[in-house]
Structure formats: C-alpha cells, structure tokens
Design a protein around this motif. Structure first.
Motif, PDB file in Angstrom:
ATOM      1  N   LEU A  67      -7.983 -31.597 -21.839  1.00 17.99           N
ATOM      2  CA  LEU A  67      -6.903 -30.777 -21.324  1.00 17.99           C
ATOM      3  C   LEU A  67      -7.296 -29.972 -20.090  1.00 17.99           C
ATOM      4  O   LEU A  67      -6.510 -29.833 -19.167  1.00 17.99           O
ATOM      5  CB  LEU A  67      -6.424 -29.826 -22.424  1.00 17.99           C
ATOM      6  N   ILE A  68      -8.511 -29.464 -20.063  1.00 20.88           N
ATOM      7  CA  ILE A  68      -8.956 -28.693 -18.909  1.00 20.88           C
ATOM      8  C   ILE A  68      -9.728 -29.583 -17.950  1.00 20.88           C
ATOM      9  O   ILE A  68      -9.381 -29.740 -16.793  1.00 20.88           O
ATOM     10  CB  ILE A  68      -9.862 -27.522 -19.351  1.00 20.88           C
ATOM     11  N   ALA A  69     -10.812 -30.181 -18.453  1.00 16.72           N
ATOM     12  CA  ALA A  69     -11.709 -30.939 -17.595  1.00 16.72           C
ATOM     13  C   ALA A  69     -11.057 -32.195 -17.038  1.00 16.72           C
ATOM     14  O   ALA A  69     -11.310 -32.567 -15.888  1.00 16.72           O
ATOM     15  CB  ALA A  69     -12.983 -31.279 -18.366  1.00 16.72           C
ATOM     16  N   SER A  70     -10.245 -32.882 -17.830  1.00 14.35           N
ATOM     17  CA  SER A  70      -9.618 -34.111 -17.341  1.00 14.35           C
ATOM     18  C   SER A  70      -8.623 -33.820 -16.228  1.00 14.35           C
ATOM     19  O   SER A  70      -8.563 -34.549 -15.230  1.00 14.35           O
ATOM     20  CB  SER A  70      -8.923 -34.845 -18.491  1.00 14.35           C
ATOM     21  N   ALA A  71      -7.834 -32.759 -16.378  1.00 15.07           N
ATOM     22  CA  ALA A  71      -6.926 -32.367 -15.295  1.00 15.07           C
ATOM     23  C   ALA A  71      -7.725 -31.924 -14.080  1.00 15.07           C
ATOM     24  O   ALA A  71      -7.349 -32.210 -12.930  1.00 15.07           O
ATOM     25  CB  ALA A  71      -6.002 -31.250 -15.764  1.00 15.07           C
ATOM     26  N   SER A  72      -8.849 -31.258 -14.319  1.00 15.56           N
ATOM     27  CA  SER A  72      -9.701 -30.798 -13.214  1.00 15.56           C
ATOM     28  C   SER A  72     -10.283 -31.972 -12.444  1.00 15.56           C
ATOM     29  O   SER A  72     -10.256 -32.002 -11.212  1.00 15.56           O
ATOM     30  CB  SER A  72     -10.830 -29.914 -13.770  1.00 15.56           C
ATOM     31  N   ILE A  73     -10.804 -32.973 -13.165  1.00 12.74           N
ATOM     32  CA  ILE A  73     -11.399 -34.125 -12.501  1.00 12.74           C
ATOM     33  C   ILE A  73     -10.312 -34.989 -11.854  1.00 12.74           C
ATOM     34  O   ILE A  73     -10.533 -35.629 -10.825  1.00 12.74           O
ATOM     35  CB  ILE A  73     -12.249 -34.956 -13.496  1.00 12.74           C
ATOM     36  N   GLY A  74      -9.105 -34.985 -12.440  1.00 10.27           N
ATOM     37  CA  GLY A  74      -7.981 -35.670 -11.797  1.00 10.27           C
ATOM     38  C   GLY A  74      -7.610 -34.997 -10.491  1.00 10.27           C
ATOM     39  O   GLY A  74      -7.283 -35.661  -9.504  1.00 10.27           O
ATOM     40  N   PRO A 291      -1.656 -35.087 -14.712  1.00  5.58           N
ATOM     41  CA  PRO A 291      -1.228 -33.738 -14.308  1.00  5.58           C
ATOM     42  C   PRO A 291      -2.135 -33.118 -13.252  1.00  5.58           C
ATOM     43  O   PRO A 291      -1.665 -32.357 -12.390  1.00  5.58           O
ATOM     44  CB  PRO A 291      -1.274 -32.954 -15.621  1.00  5.58           C
ATOM     45  N   GLY A 292      -3.437 -33.430 -13.293  1.00  4.39           N
ATOM     46  CA  GLY A 292      -4.344 -32.918 -12.278  1.00  4.39           C
ATOM     47  C   GLY A 292      -4.062 -33.517 -10.912  1.00  4.39           C
ATOM     48  O   GLY A 292      -4.132 -32.824  -9.881  1.00  4.39           O
ATOM     49  N   VAL A 293      -3.735 -34.817 -10.879  1.00  2.38           N
ATOM     50  CA  VAL A 293      -3.389 -35.476  -9.615  1.00  2.38           C
ATOM     51  C   VAL A 293      -2.102 -34.876  -9.054  1.00  2.38           C
ATOM     52  O   VAL A 293      -1.990 -34.610  -7.851  1.00  2.38           O
ATOM     53  CB  VAL A 293      -3.234 -36.995  -9.823  1.00  2.38           C
ATOM     54  N   ILE A 294      -1.129 -34.648  -9.929  1.00  2.00           N
ATOM     55  CA  ILE A 294       0.142 -34.040  -9.500  1.00  2.00           C
ATOM     56  C   ILE A 294      -0.110 -32.631  -8.964  1.00  2.00           C
ATOM     57  O   ILE A 294       0.464 -32.219  -7.944  1.00  2.00           O
ATOM     58  CB  ILE A 294       1.142 -34.015 -10.671  1.00  2.00           C
ATOM     59  N   ASN A 304      -9.856 -22.882  -8.187  1.00  2.00           N
ATOM     60  CA  ASN A 304     -10.643 -23.380  -9.322  1.00  2.00           C
ATOM     61  C   ASN A 304      -9.927 -24.571  -9.950  1.00  2.00           C
ATOM     62  O   ASN A 304      -8.907 -24.402 -10.610  1.00  2.00           O
ATOM     63  CB  ASN A 304     -10.841 -22.272 -10.359  1.00  2.00           C
ATOM     64  N   PRO A 305     -10.441 -25.791  -9.773  1.00  2.00           N
ATOM     65  CA  PRO A 305      -9.769 -26.972 -10.338  1.00  2.00           C
ATOM     66  C   PRO A 305      -9.632 -26.922 -11.857  1.00  2.00           C
ATOM     67  O   PRO A 305      -8.742 -27.572 -12.413  1.00  2.00           O
ATOM     68  CB  PRO A 305     -10.702 -28.126  -9.925  1.00  2.00           C
TER      69      PRO A 305
END
Length: 527
Positions: A67-74, A291-294, A304-305
């Motif tokens: 939820l946090i890291a995956s959106a951040s890396i996206g 969601p991170g890409v969006i 802060n990603p």
C-alpha cells in the motif's frame, strides 16, 4: 498541509465503526465453537476451503509494503515492481504441485516438523529458531515499521504509539481465535480492500482524462516489466535470476505463507486455494502500483514518494470515503501482523515447547503457551520496530525486498535439495542453515548498513547477490552431501502416502492462469 490535517471527524467515526465490525467478526469466529478451540488455534481444525486459503495467503502478502511502498515505487519507476507480484505465479504453482502434497501427505503442522522428519531433530531445532527469527524480523517488525509510517501519516502520532495500537488489535485475533479467526476476518478485509483500491484507481484514471492520457503523460519505460541491463533500479537480469530465490522461500517454505494451505480440508482445497492466490496476485499492479503512477501525473512535485497512496486518497475521495480507505489500510496491516503472530506461536509451541520441553503437553497447555508466546513476540517486535525506525535514508520498498533477498538463499537451498534430492544429508543441511544464514545475513548487513550500496557502487544488485549466494550454498550442499562419511546418517521418516496428482479440471485452471500471465508479460514488454 499534512495528510492528517485533511481528515475529518466523519472519517475517524468510519474507522471506529469498521474496527468494531472487525472485532465482532473475530469474536464470532473465535468463540462460536469452543469445543474445537484446540485445533482451531493453529490449523483451523483443517477446515479451510479454497476461498479462505486464497484470501488468507493474499491477505498475508498484502501488507503495508503493497500500500505504501508499491505506490511509492510506482510513482518513481512505474510498473517494474509488478514483477514481485506477477512473477510469483511460478512459485505458487510449485507450492501447489510439489510442496503442498508432500507437506499435507506427511501430516505436519509446521515446516520445521516436516524437515525434522526428513533430516532429524537437530535440523528441526535449528529450523524452528530460524523460522522464529525470520517471522519476527521479516513479517512482524518490518510490517510494523511500514504500518507505523502509514499510521503516522493518517493520525500524526508518534511511531511508538502507532506500533502499539497496531500490535494490540492484531494480537487480539491470534490470542483469541488463531487461524480460524484470521481466515474469517481476512475474507471480509480483502474483499473490502479490492473494492476501495479499485475505486481509487478508477477515480484517478477518470480525473487525469482516461487511460490514453495516463500512458501519454508517463515515460514509456514506466510500462515495461523488464528494464535494460544497465537500469540502476531493477535491471531485467536481476529480476530473472534473483527473484526465484526469494519466490521459492517466500511462497513454498515460509511458515506464514504456507500455514493456511496446511489448514486446508484436503489437498484439493489447498491446491485450489493456491491457484486462487495466483489470480488475486494479478490485482496487485492495478490496485497498489498504478495509483502511484497516477499520482506521478497529478502531483509530480511530491516531496516524499512514500506519501503517494495517502495523497491520492485524501485529495480525491470525499469525507467518509477517506475514512473507509483508512479502515481498509488498517485491515491490511492487521491481516499481515496477525498471520505472522499465529505462525510465530505455532512454530514455538509445536517445534520447541512440545518437542523439546513437554512432549506430554495437553491441548490446553499448547493453547496457553501459544498465547503467551504471541504476547511476548508482540512486545519484542515493538522494540525491534523502533530500532528499525532509527535507521534513516533507506527506500522502504528496497529495504523490504533486499532483506527478504538476504533471508531467502539458505532456506531455498535447504528445502529444494531436501525435497528434490534424496542424497542430501543432515550434516549438509545443518551447515547450510547455520553457516549459510550467517553468510547471507552478514552480506546483507554490509550491503545495507556498513558499506551501503547507495554510496558504494562496487555492489551488484541485491537480487543478483541473492542469486550468487544461492549458487554458492547449492554447490556447498552437493559437496558436503557427497563427501559425508558419517556412520550414523539419519534415515528419513517421511511418509507422504500416495501423492495425489492434479485432476484435469485443476490443470485447466492452472493452464488458464499461466496463459494469462504469459500474455501480461508479452503485453507489458512491447515498448
């Protein structure tokens, strides 16, 4: 403006109502049939069907890192991190057709017990302690650390208070009802997680003007699963060679992940549950990375990603809906933590307490010990988490994956050779478990802290390091086994019975999953 300042009273009321519902489900599942309590605590009385198994395995895996890291890396690199979700189908298949039939055929409750039947009590003892330390670090402490970051964003409270709140809620389910309560609540939590995360993705795509805009306004490499060999983040060679080491350990030999399969009604339900997990893993990219890409398009100047996911939630969802997302995030945290606590309790109780100290223990003794261990493990995890919090300047996603990468090689070697090669000896396995673990974790400490890769460019990628360590330990296993001249070699007591074969219908389901995954990899490597 801080994220927690964007939240309203209504949002917190929604969270409170959700927590009450969650506790109610756990209470109902835990106490509706007290006569089965002794069995339910560890393996749910072998009563789990394929849906519960699939949701529990996926729910255990879908922690704060998703939820946090995956959106951040996206946000920073696109969908390349999707390999950690989609590449997994190979190893989930390996669990279903190779490992699960042997685990269940041997009628074991824990994986150290399985290896004890294969190599003797010395291996079981080493592996039991190894598993406990692994669960404590890789599941409890890292998850609590990421969860603490999330709760800090939501509530604006200190890390220590965030961690204590999470551990108290999670411990309730494990202490009260074990795997049965976890399985019931996971189904509820994961369905809600899918709905809310899907709503976030759809809302984001709508706001930026559609999928065409999404693709047009991001770098083309954001949509490739395999990046060039010189890519500084995740080169294709590192993923191809390194992830399988992690995948075998994580999906086939880790107690926290395999526990729900061991609790299946029968092997068919266990295999179908594993297949269902493979289908659910497809959702990781659109639900957690996209969601991170969006967010990269909508808020390109984010400082802060790690705040990408909650930034999307607080700025795009109305009052009340934001509270529901907060509740789902807490559910994901609880799902991972309570499953890990249950695995920790099971291994200590069955492989150390009963095996070494009190073979005549009654079911009541086992339950009492399991609950004490759960409480002690929770307290210890808090202190380890606060120690991790003192480390600064590390990318959350890379910390998660690199630590898993350094934990994985010894376990992958031991289980692969233990199951696949009859000539593997107890002496070889024990040396790999002790020496191999010290070597692998020692290299990890050097890589992450002593000579950090961020400031020392002589290091290969951590996934390649994991692969190199695996190769070295594999060669040592072969040499040690072939040169073992021990007079009293342990003779395996494993009895699988007649190993079941996948039925035609099951093969068709797996074939469909394999075709879909190959299609996804072809589609997302066309640029």
């Amino acid at each position: 403006m801080e994220i927690h300042e964007l939240l309203s009273t209504v949002d917190f009321v929604v969270v409170g109502v959700y927590v009450l519902i969650l506790v109610g489900i756990g209470y109902w599942a835990s106490f509706r049939n007290k006569k089965e309590a002794g069995e339910n605590l560890f393996l749910a009385g072998n009563s789990l069907n394929w849906t519960s198994i699939g949701f529990t395995m996926w729910g255990t895996n879908v922690g704060p890192s998703m939820l946090i890291a995956s959106a951040s890396i996206g946000y920073t690199t696109g969908i390349v991190a999707g390999n950690f979700a989609w590449y997994a189908f190979i190893f989930i298949f390996l669990l279903a057709v190779v490992f699960a039939p042997r685990y269940m055929g041997a009628r074991v409750q824990t994986l150290p017990e399985f290896m004890g039947k294969r190599f003797g009590d010395s291996t079981r003892n080493i592996l039991a302690w190894y598993t406990i330390v692994t669960v404590l670090i890789s599941w409890l402490s890292l998850t609590l650390f990421a969860g603490g970051i999330l709760i800090q964003q939501i509530l604006g409270i200190p890390m220590w208070l965030s961690v204590i709140v999470l551990i108290i809620i999670s411990s309730f389910f494990t202490i009260a009802g074990g795997l049965k309560a976890i399985a019931y609540t996971n189904v509820f939590q994961m369905i809600l997680l899918i709905v809310v995360s899907l709503a976030l993705t759809i809302t984001g795509i709508y706001k930026i003007g559609g999928i065409d805009t999404l693709i047009a306004e991001t770098p083309s490499e954001y949509w490739n699963l395999f990046l060039p060999a010189d890519d500084p983040n995740y080169p294709w060679m590192a993923i191809i060679l390194g992830y399988p080491i992690m995948g075998v350990w994580f999906w086939c030999t880790d107690q926290s992940m395999v526990q729900s399969v061991l609790g299946a009604k029968n092997i068919k339900q266990g295999q179908l549950g594993a297949n269902f997990t493979g289908w659910l893993k497809i959702l990781d990219v659109p639900l957690f990375i996209l969601p991170g890409v969006i967010c990269f398009i909508l808020y390109p100047d984010l400082q802060n990603p790690d705040e990408a996911y909650m930034t999307m939630v607080t700025r795009m969802f109305p009052v009340g809906m934001t509270g529901l997302v907060m509740a789902v995030l807490i559910a994901a945290l609880v799902s991972t933590i309570d499953s890990a606590l249950n695995a920790l309790s099971t291994v200590f109780t069955m492989d150390i307490y009963v095996k070494k100290f009190k073979p005549e223990a009654t079911k009541r003794d086992e339950i009492r010990t399991g609950r004490i261990v759960t409480a002690l493990g929770a307290v210890l995890a808090i202190f380890v988490t606060l120690a991790i919090n003192s480390i600064k300047g590390l990318n959350l996603f890379d910390v998660f994956q690199s630590i898993l990468g350094f934990i994985a090689p010894p376990m992958s070697v031991v289980f692969l050779f233990g199951v696949m090669w009859k000539k593997t000896t107890t002496r070889a396995v024990n040396i790999i478990l002790i020496f191999g673990t010290l070597l692998s974790l020692g290299i990890g400490v050097l890589y992450l802290w002593v000579f950090p890769s961020a400031t020392n460019d002589f290091w290969p990628h951590f996934l390649l390091l994991s692969f190199y360590i695996f190769l070295l330990l594999s060669v040592l296993t072969v040499i040690l086994s072939l040169t073992d001249r021990s007079k009293d070699k342990f003779v395996s007591t494993l009895d699988y019975g007649e190993l079941p074969k996948l039925k035609r219908s099951a093969w068709l389901i797996w074939a469909a999953l394999i075709i879909v995954m190959i299609g996804l990899y072809i589609f997302f490597n066309g640029n």
